[in-house]
Design an enzyme around this catalytic site. Structure first.
Site, PDB file in Angstrom:
ATOM      1  CG  ASP A   6      -0.423 -18.772  15.197  1.00 60.62           C
ATOM      2  OD1 ASP A   6      -0.303 -18.351  14.035  1.00 60.62           O
ATOM      3  OD2 ASP A   6       0.509 -18.748  16.029  1.00 60.62           O
ATOM      4  CG  HIS A  28       2.389 -24.895  11.833  1.00 59.67           C
ATOM      5  ND1 HIS A  28       2.351 -24.630  10.490  1.00 59.67           N
ATOM      6  CD2 HIS A  28       2.654 -23.699  12.424  1.00 59.67           C
ATOM      7  CE1 HIS A  28       2.587 -23.342  10.281  1.00 59.67           C
ATOM      8  NE2 HIS A  28       2.764 -22.757  11.439  1.00 59.67           N
ATOM      9  CE  LYS A  50      -0.390 -20.716  10.579  1.00 58.27           C
ATOM     10  NZ  LYS A  50       0.361 -19.626  11.210  1.00 58.27           N
ATOM     11  CD  GLU A  76       6.237 -21.074  18.684  1.00 57.68           C
ATOM     12  OE1 GLU A  76       6.905 -20.500  17.818  1.00 57.68           O
ATOM     13  OE2 GLU A  76       5.027 -20.882  18.855  1.00 57.68           O
ATOM     14  CE  LYS A 122       2.767 -17.993  19.448  1.00 58.42           C
ATOM     15  NZ  LYS A 122       3.605 -18.844  18.593  1.00 58.42           N
ATOM     16  CG  HIS A 161       6.570 -22.271   8.120  1.00 64.72           C
ATOM     17  ND1 HIS A 161       5.575 -21.768   8.914  1.00 64.72           N
ATOM     18  CD2 HIS A 161       7.585 -22.593   8.963  1.00 64.72           C
ATOM     19  CE1 HIS A 161       5.969 -21.785  10.171  1.00 64.72           C
ATOM     20  NE2 HIS A 161       7.187 -22.282  10.237  1.00 64.72           N
ATOM     21  NE  ARG A 177      -4.287  -1.259   1.774  1.00 68.97           N
ATOM     22  CZ  ARG A 177      -5.376  -0.685   2.249  1.00 68.97           C
ATOM     23  NH1 ARG A 177      -5.285   0.183   3.235  1.00 68.97           N
ATOM     24  NH2 ARG A 177      -6.559  -0.955   1.731  1.00 68.97           N
TER      25      ARG A 177
HETATM   26  C1  BG6 Z   1       3.853 -19.541  12.583  1.00 71.44           C
HETATM   27  C2  BG6 Z   1       2.998 -19.055  13.711  1.00 71.44           C
HETATM   28  O1  BG6 Z   1       3.057 -20.085  11.559  1.00 71.44           O
HETATM   29  O2  BG6 Z   1       4.731 -20.557  13.072  1.00 71.44           O
HETATM   30  C3  BG6 Z   1       3.857 -18.518  14.835  1.00 71.44           C
HETATM   31  O3  BG6 Z   1       2.140 -18.026  13.220  1.00 71.44           O
HETATM   32  C4  BG6 Z   1       4.860 -19.561  15.278  1.00 71.44           C
HETATM   33  O4  BG6 Z   1       3.053 -18.142  15.946  1.00 71.44           O
HETATM   34  C5  BG6 Z   1       5.623 -20.099  14.070  1.00 71.44           C
HETATM   35  O5  BG6 Z   1       5.760 -18.947  16.193  1.00 71.44           O
HETATM   36  C6  BG6 Z   1       6.478 -21.282  14.487  1.00 71.44           C
HETATM   37  O6  BG6 Z   1       7.237 -21.699  13.373  1.00 71.44           O
HETATM   38  P1  BG6 Z   1       8.635 -22.421  13.571  1.00 71.44           P
HETATM   39  O7  BG6 Z   1       9.069 -22.787  12.200  1.00 71.44           O
HETATM   40  O8  BG6 Z   1       9.526 -21.409  14.225  1.00 71.44           O
HETATM   41  O9  BG6 Z   1       8.362 -23.603  14.467  1.00 71.44           O
END
Ligand code: BG6
Length: 527
Positions: free
Chosen positions: A274, A279, A187, A255, A374, A217, A82
């Site tokens: 999330d 994942h 996502k 995490e 987290k 990812h 933007r």
């Molecule tokens: C992301 C989440 O998709 O994945 C984050 O939005 C998370 O909240 C992250 O911290 C964790 O990814 P990785 O590869 O560091 O385990």
């Protein structure tokens, strides 16, 4: 006659490329990989080109893929956002800073790639005129770089902004260029079953499913892709991989980080959307799926969908939600979630533990525990497969409590795996001790590539195997739909602890394995 079965599909390609590389003695992640692969000439357009994802992940991945090696003139990159006050020059300065922050040496001569192949176009208020301007710019750049009209649209914008962008691109006719068009969507894909379906309908109005790349990812991580090879190429595990031999599976993503500056986004989303719906659910699917007919895009995804459809309805007794309060990480005080997110009454979960059951022959009765949170004490992503204990103990219990065998698939950190078993400690007495057979990627292959690098190259090549198909998205939201409608209470846990203590009950006495790297260490490595 040779006994080796033919190797098929994507895995075979990757494998042989890897072997050739190892034979050549190269053990570093590949750079300039476009040069080595079959990438057609194309324009890679990132919408959301000034966002955090572009800065931290997409740009470094594009640089590593494109800037080094002779293939770089095959792909032009256009960032659109933007911000009306940026132009090519100021955007390139921003990009250089971002690349240096991502670890590229400031004097790396390949940073010149930015000046040659990276461009910026403002999307202003995202009106139809703005998209028409974007379309003109795309045409100009395709001429400038002699590109045949193949286009990738990597849409890296917040979920709510996605429909405007998709419609804007379509109305400007950008998806109907002279070549092919692929769209990459980040996502979270929707916020529940209904919104995900609406989003799929919107995308399908303009793009065939085969042209839609939904990114998770985790599917780009080498260790996650290796689950397929590990399970389906090493025959010793197949006969053990079922309810007769396995008593439980734990999938853990712990995490240390909190929500950083993402408070306003995260508070709308929470950990279930999330992390779990995408994942952890992908890890579940890859761990539990049947062997596909071939290791290729459709067969792999067909088998994943079957697993997701087999997940039984989740009851309230199967779930624990938590939210971190103030506490300590590595001896340092950290704020609670509500202060960090500036949301004093928030009931958003930052921790989720779930017990899932699969309604199929292979896994009937085996609990799958999905745990993520987290502000936990450690960063650990792993799958722990616990095998059944011996049915009879031949040693009296006072000698040692026999620990069941475990296979720990370490996704991060220290990527690899450990097989835990018991041995007799040398000596007159019968004493046992846990030991491990271990494999570490770093020892065998050196550092691993970032997941985005792998996935973006797949997009450029047109390989959707490790992207999430529409029916997979549907099947994974279906698992959690009742939970999203009737949310369980959110329990507090101090930052720096392993979540609400109630998790121990959910796990029916099993160790909470994120923690137990140490306890397993004590058991397995006691000397
Ligand atoms: C992301 C989440 O998709 O994945 C984050 O939005 C998370 O909240 C992250 O911290 C964790 O990814 P990785 O590869 O560091 O385990």
């Amino acid at each position: 006659m040779s006994e080796s079965p033919p190797v098929v599909g994507k895995i075979a390609d990757k494998d042989s490329a890897r072997s050739a590389e190892l034979a050549a003695g190269r053990d570093k992640p590949r750079e300039g990989r476009v040069a080595e692969r079959d990438v057609e000439r194309q324009l890679y357009l990132v919408i959301g080109g000034t966002g955090d994802l572009m800065r931290r992940k997409l740009l470094p991945a594009l640089f590593r893929l494109l800037a080094k090696g002779p293939g770089r003139d095959r792909v032009g990159v256009l960032a659109a956002a933007r911000n009306p006050s940026l132009n090519d020059e100021s955007y390139r300065a921003w990009a250089r800073e971002a690349l240096v922050a991502a670890g590229i040496a400031p004097d790396d001569p390949d940073l010149a790639w930015c000046d040659m192949f990276l461009h910026y176009q403002s999307l202003g208020k995202e009106t139809p005129e703005d998209f028409a301007r974007l379309a003109r710019r795309v045409g100009e750049l395709e001429q400038q770089h002699a590109l045949p009209g193949n286009r990738v649209f990597n849409v890296a914008v917040p979920p709510l902004a996605l429909p405007t962008v998709v419609n804007g691109l379509a109305e400007a006719g950008l998806h109907r260029g002279p070549g092919w068009a692929r769209i990459v969507v980040e996502k979270p894909f929707g916020s529940d079953l209904e919104s995900a379906r609406a989003l799929n309908d919107l995308l399908h109005q303009h793009f065939d499913e085969a042209r839609i790349y939904r990114i998770d990812h985790y599917l780009g991580k080498e260790t996650v892709q290796n689950l397929l090879v590990f399970r389906f190429v090493n025959a010793i595990f197949e006969s053990l991989w079922n309810r007769d031999r396995i008593s439980s599976v734990q999938i853990t993503v712990a995490e240390k980080v909190g929500i950083d500056a993402r408070g306003s986004f995260f508070d709308q989303v929470g950990t279930l959307r999330d992390m779990v719906q995408n994942h952890l659910t992908q890890l579940l699917a890859l761990t539990a799926m049947e062997m596909p007919v071939a290791l290729d895009r459709d067969n792999i995804r067909d088998e994943k969908v079957k697993v997701l459809r087999a997940v039984d309805e989740i009851t309230p007794a199967d779930v624990i939600f938590g939210q971190y309060a103030a506490g300590e990480i590595d001896g340092q005080p950290v704020k609670g979630y509500r202060e960090e997110a500036e949301a004093p009454d928030s009931e958003t979960e930052t921790f989720a533990a779930l017990r899932l059951h699969l309604n199929n022959w292979r896994w009937w009765g085996v609990p799958f525990y999905l745990c993520t949170g987290k502000r936990l004490p450690k960063r650990v992503t792993q799958i722990v497969v616990t095998f059944r204990c011996p049915v009879l103990q031949c040693l009296p219990p006072f000698v040692c409590n026999i620990q069941c065998n475990q296979l720990i698939i370490a996704i991060e950190p220290r990527e690899g795996f450990d097989l835990c078993f018991q041995v007799k400690v040398p000596g007159q007495e019968i004493r046992m001790e846990g030991q491990r057979l271990s494999f570490r990627y770093a020892d065998a292959f050196g550092p691993l590539r970032d997941a985005y690098e792998t996935l973006l190259l797949d997009v450029m090549e047109g390989d959707p195997t490790f992207f999430v198909r529409a029916d997979e998205v549907d099947a994974s939201w279906r698992i959690y739909d009742t939970l999203l409608k009737a949310r369980p209470p959110v329990l507090r846990y101090p930052a720096g602890t392993w979540g609400p203590p109630e998790v121990v009950g959910l796990m029916e006495g099993e160790d909470w394995h994120a923690e137990s790297e140490e306890s397993r260490g004590r058991r397995c490595d006691r000397r």
